[in-house]
Write a protein that holds these residues in place. Structure first.
Motif, short mmCIF file in Angstrom:
data_model
loop_
_atom_site.label_atom_id
_atom_site.label_comp_id
_atom_site.label_asym_id
_atom_site.label_seq_id
_atom_site.Cartn_x
_atom_site.Cartn_y
_atom_site.Cartn_z
N VAL A 1 13.90 0.72 9.48
CA VAL A 1 14.26 -0.77 9.98
C VAL A 1 14.98 -1.70 9.07
CG1 VAL A 1 11.64 -0.56 11.02
CG2 VAL A 1 12.34 -2.52 9.14
N LYS A 2 15.29 -1.45 8.23
CA LYS A 2 16.81 -2.04 7.94
C LYS A 2 17.05 -2.00 8.89
CE LYS A 2 16.29 -1.95 3.78
NZ LYS A 2 16.43 -1.27 2.21
N GLY A 3 17.97 -4.08 8.39
CA GLY A 3 19.02 -4.40 9.59
C GLY A 3 19.06 -4.89 10.30
N ARG A 4 17.49 -4.44 11.57
CA ARG A 4 16.86 -4.62 12.98
C ARG A 4 16.04 -5.54 12.58
NH1 ARG A 4 14.53 -0.34 16.21
NH2 ARG A 4 14.19 0.15 13.70
N PHE A 5 14.72 -5.58 11.53
CA PHE A 5 13.83 -6.45 11.15
C PHE A 5 13.69 -7.02 10.19
CE2 PHE A 5 10.31 -3.52 13.19
CZ PHE A 5 11.26 -3.01 14.05
N VAL B 1 0.57 0.18 16.57
CA VAL B 1 0.19 -1.25 16.10
C VAL B 1 0.72 -2.46 14.96
CG1 VAL B 1 -2.12 -2.15 16.16
CG2 VAL B 1 -1.80 0.01 17.24
N TYR B 2 0.95 -3.25 15.09
CA TYR B 2 2.22 -3.77 14.16
C TYR B 2 0.58 -5.19 13.28
CZ TYR B 2 6.19 -2.55 15.22
OH TYR B 2 7.62 -1.33 14.82
N TYR B 3 0.62 -5.15 11.96
CA TYR B 3 -0.91 -5.28 11.40
C TYR B 3 0.09 -6.38 10.81
CZ TYR B 3 -3.62 -1.38 12.64
OH TYR B 3 -4.89 -0.78 14.39
N CYS B 4 -0.50 -7.85 10.20
CA CYS B 4 -0.51 -8.15 8.41
C CYS B 4 -1.21 -8.06 7.94
CB CYS B 4 0.02 -10.06 9.08
SG CYS B 4 -0.90 -10.70 10.09
N HIS B 5 -0.98 -8.42 6.25
CA HIS B 5 -1.92 -8.31 5.03
C HIS B 5 -1.14 -8.97 4.27
CE1 HIS B 5 -2.07 -5.30 2.04
NE2 HIS B 5 -3.77 -5.19 1.82
N SER B 6 -2.31 -8.81 3.52
CA SER B 6 -2.04 -10.08 2.17
C SER B 6 -2.34 -9.29 1.01
CB SER B 6 -3.37 -11.62 2.80
OG SER B 6 -3.62 -12.16 1.42
N ARG C 1 -0.48 4.68 8.43
CA ARG C 1 0.37 3.17 8.62
C ARG C 1 1.33 3.33 7.48
NH1 ARG C 1 -4.59 -1.81 8.41
NH2 ARG C 1 -4.94 0.22 10.63
N GLU C 2 1.96 2.22 7.84
CA GLU C 2 3.28 2.91 7.23
C GLU C 2 3.63 1.02 6.85
OE1 GLU C 2 6.79 4.81 8.18
OE2 GLU C 2 6.57 3.27 10.21
N LEU C 3 4.30 0.50 5.42
CA LEU C 3 4.81 -0.02 5.21
C LEU C 3 6.29 -0.60 5.76
CD1 LEU C 3 4.58 -2.69 3.49
CD2 LEU C 3 5.92 -1.81 1.37
N VAL C 4 6.36 -1.83 7.17
CA VAL C 4 7.11 -2.07 7.64
C VAL C 4 8.85 -3.05 6.23
CG1 VAL C 4 8.74 -3.18 9.47
CG2 VAL C 4 6.48 -1.63 9.66
N ALA C 5 8.09 -4.44 6.31
CA ALA C 5 8.53 -5.31 5.87
C ALA C 5 7.70 -5.88 4.80
CB ALA C 5 9.18 -6.29 6.22
N GLN C 6 7.98 -6.53 3.62
CA GLN C 6 7.12 -7.95 3.08
C GLN C 6 8.13 -7.97 1.56
OE1 GLN C 6 7.14 -4.69 -0.66
NE2 GLN C 6 4.88 -5.28 -0.01
N SER D 1 -0.93 -17.00 0.05
CA SER D 1 0.69 -17.46 -0.71
C SER D 1 1.65 -15.81 0.30
CB SER D 1 0.44 -15.81 -2.37
OG SER D 1 1.77 -16.20 -2.68
N LEU D 2 3.24 -17.38 0.15
CA LEU D 2 4.15 -16.16 1.19
C LEU D 2 4.18 -15.04 0.74
CD1 LEU D 2 5.05 -16.71 3.92
CD2 LEU D 2 7.07 -17.78 3.22
N ASN D 3 4.65 -14.56 -0.95
CA ASN D 3 4.79 -13.71 -1.80
C ASN D 3 3.98 -12.81 -1.42
OD1 ASN D 3 7.24 -15.87 -1.91
ND2 ASN D 3 7.36 -15.39 -4.24
N ALA D 4 2.71 -12.38 -0.60
CA ALA D 4 1.96 -11.34 -1.05
C ALA D 4 1.27 -10.60 0.13
CB ALA D 4 0.59 -11.92 -1.85
N MET D 5 2.57 -11.18 1.44
CA MET D 5 2.51 -10.85 2.74
C MET D 5 3.28 -9.99 2.97
SD MET D 5 0.25 -12.98 3.29
CE MET D 5 0.45 -12.69 5.61
N ASP D 6 3.15 -9.08 3.57
CA ASP D 6 3.12 -7.81 4.72
C ASP D 6 3.12 -7.62 5.63
OD1 ASP D 6 0.98 -6.04 1.23
OD2 ASP D 6 3.26 -6.33 1.49
N TRP D 7 4.26 -6.78 5.75
CA TRP D 7 3.66 -6.54 8.01
C TRP D 7 3.61 -4.55 7.34
CZ3 TRP D 7 2.39 -8.51 11.73
CH2 TRP D 7 3.13 -10.00 12.08
N TYR D 8 2.72 -4.46 8.22
CA TYR D 8 2.74 -2.56 8.38
C TYR D 8 2.38 -2.22 9.85
CZ TYR D 8 1.28 -1.85 3.70
OH TYR D 8 1.12 -1.97 2.01
#
Length: 112
Positions: free
Chosen positions: A62-66, A91-96, A44-49, A29-36
């Motif tokens: 990262v607002k306005g840049r990512f 290191v960037y991770y995707c997460h479901s 580890r920190e949440l970047v976008a979701q 589900s795209l609506n359950a995806m994150d980037w950390y």
């Protein structure tokens, strides 16, 4: 679901990179995806979701840049990173959130 992140690399300050995360498996589900991300010596920190209602969220740092985007048909999520700074090195991770699955991580290094 299994996640495969790619697109990292070495970039100069001010440059751009686009990270990709491809999902395999039936549960996506795209609506359950994150980037950390996890920088050297940092937690580890949440970047976008994508939120559960389909809206995008970006961390203040990262607002306005990512920008997070995705393609449900391709089971893929992306992170467009512009105006990169040395402090974005991590290191960037995707997460479901649905399956609590993590990709293997892709290294982003911002340095001159």
């Amino acid at each position: 679901v299994q996640l495969q992140a790619s697109g990292g690399g070495l970039v100069q300050p001010g440059g751009s990179l686009r990270l990709s995360c491809a999902a395999s498996g039936t549960i996506f589900s795209l609506n359950a995806m994150d980037w950390y991300r996890q920088g050297p010596g940092k937690q580890r920190e949440l970047v976008a979701q994508f939120t559960s209602v389909g809206k995008s969220y970006s961390a203040e740092s990262v607002k306005g840049r990512f920008t997070i985007s995705g393609d449900s048909a391709k089971k893929a999520v992306y992170l467009q990173m512009n105006s990169l700074k040395p402090e974005d090195t991590a290191v960037y991770y995707c997460h479901s959130r649905i399956s609590n699955s993590w990709g293997q991580g892709t290294q982003v290094t911002v340095s001159s």
